[in-house]
Design a protein around this motif. Structure first.
Motif, short mmCIF file in Angstrom:
data_model
loop_
_atom_site.label_atom_id
_atom_site.label_comp_id
_atom_site.label_asym_id
_atom_site.label_seq_id
_atom_site.Cartn_x
_atom_site.Cartn_y
_atom_site.Cartn_z
N PHE A 99 0.86 -1.18 0.00
CA PHE A 99 0.00 0.00 0.00
C PHE A 99 0.90 1.24 0.00
CE2 PHE A 99 0.14 -2.31 4.04
CZ PHE A 99 0.91 -1.45 4.81
N PHE A 100 0.27 2.41 -0.13
CA PHE A 100 1.03 3.64 -0.27
C PHE A 100 1.59 4.17 1.05
CE2 PHE A 100 -1.13 3.51 -4.25
CZ PHE A 100 -0.34 4.23 -5.14
N HIS A 101 2.72 4.86 0.95
CA HIS A 101 3.25 5.65 2.05
C HIS A 101 3.51 7.06 1.52
CE1 HIS A 101 3.66 2.39 4.92
NE2 HIS A 101 4.36 1.69 4.08
N ASN A 102 3.59 8.02 2.44
CA ASN A 102 3.87 9.42 2.07
C ASN A 102 4.77 10.04 3.13
OD1 ASN A 102 1.88 12.15 0.73
ND2 ASN A 102 3.89 12.24 1.67
N VAL A 103 6.06 10.00 2.88
CA VAL A 103 7.04 10.48 3.85
C VAL A 103 7.13 12.00 3.80
CG1 VAL A 103 9.49 10.41 4.47
CG2 VAL A 103 8.37 8.35 3.60
N GLU A 148 7.76 11.55 9.35
CA GLU A 148 6.46 10.92 9.56
C GLU A 148 5.88 10.45 8.23
OE1 GLU A 148 3.84 13.18 12.36
OE2 GLU A 148 5.36 14.72 12.08
N CYS A 149 4.80 9.68 8.32
CA CYS A 149 4.06 9.27 7.12
C CYS A 149 2.67 9.89 7.20
CB CYS A 149 3.97 7.74 7.05
SG CYS A 149 2.91 7.18 5.70
N ALA A 150 2.29 10.58 6.13
CA ALA A 150 1.00 11.28 6.12
C ALA A 150 -0.18 10.30 6.15
CB ALA A 150 0.91 12.17 4.88
N ILE A 151 0.06 9.08 5.74
CA ILE A 151 -1.03 8.10 5.65
C ILE A 151 -1.15 7.28 6.94
CG2 ILE A 151 -1.90 6.12 4.33
CD1 ILE A 151 -0.25 7.29 1.93
N HIS A 152 -0.01 7.04 7.60
CA HIS A 152 0.03 6.23 8.82
C HIS A 152 0.68 7.03 9.95
CE1 HIS A 152 0.34 3.45 5.27
NE2 HIS A 152 -0.75 2.99 5.87
N PRO A 153 -0.14 7.67 10.79
CA PRO A 153 0.40 8.55 11.84
C PRO A 153 1.32 7.83 12.83
CG PRO A 153 -1.98 8.83 11.62
CD PRO A 153 -1.60 7.65 10.76
N GLU A 154 1.19 6.49 12.92
CA GLU A 154 2.03 5.75 13.86
C GLU A 154 3.46 5.58 13.35
OE1 GLU A 154 -0.37 4.61 11.91
OE2 GLU A 154 -0.29 2.44 11.61
N MET A 155 3.70 5.89 12.09
CA MET A 155 5.04 5.75 11.53
C MET A 155 5.87 6.98 11.83
SD MET A 155 4.26 4.02 7.81
CE MET A 155 6.00 3.94 7.37
N LYS A 156 6.96 6.77 12.59
CA LYS A 156 7.83 7.89 12.96
C LYS A 156 9.27 7.42 13.00
CE LYS A 156 4.40 10.13 15.96
NZ LYS A 156 4.05 11.26 15.09
CU LIG Z 1 2.82 4.99 5.66
#
Ligand SMILES: [Cu+2]
Length: 98
Positions: free
Chosen positions: A46-50, A83-91
């Motif tokens: 799926f997509f990510h947005n760093v 961070e990832c704009a799609i998954h706030p838990e990604m840091k």
């Molecule tokens: Cu992501």
């Protein structure tokens, strides 16, 4: 390794690879030097947005799908919160040193 020109002289810039997998970055803290590149590769289906909103450096690499990578050059010294704009838990953090 790529050679880039900075203020009239050439320095060696390294490229660091960060994998995005299972909604996690492969490293929590990455230490690099000013001028180095960091490449974010998406190994998820799926997509990510760093992006970063840090004072040290803010950028948005846009959304990228499975198998794609987006890269950013670290421009100055400081700590950059990623961070990832799609998954706030990604840091993660990039510490940029001289
Ligand atoms: Cu992501």
């Amino acid at each position: 390794m790529a050679i880039i020109a900075v203020t009239g002289y050439a320095i060696a810039a390294n490229e660091h690879i960060v994998i995005q997998k299972d909604k996690h970055f492969s490293v929590k803290i990455l230490t690099v030097k000013v001028g180095d590149w960091v490449s974010f590769k998406n190994d998820d289906a799926f997509f990510h947005n760093v992006f970063s909103l840090s004072d040290a450096q803010s950028f948005d690499l846009g959304s990228h799908g499975q198998g794609q990578a987006r890269r950013v050059q670290m421009a100055k010294e400081g700590t950059v919160d990623i961070e990832c704009a799609i998954h706030p838990e990604m840091k993660m953090q990039i510490k940029v040193m001289k």
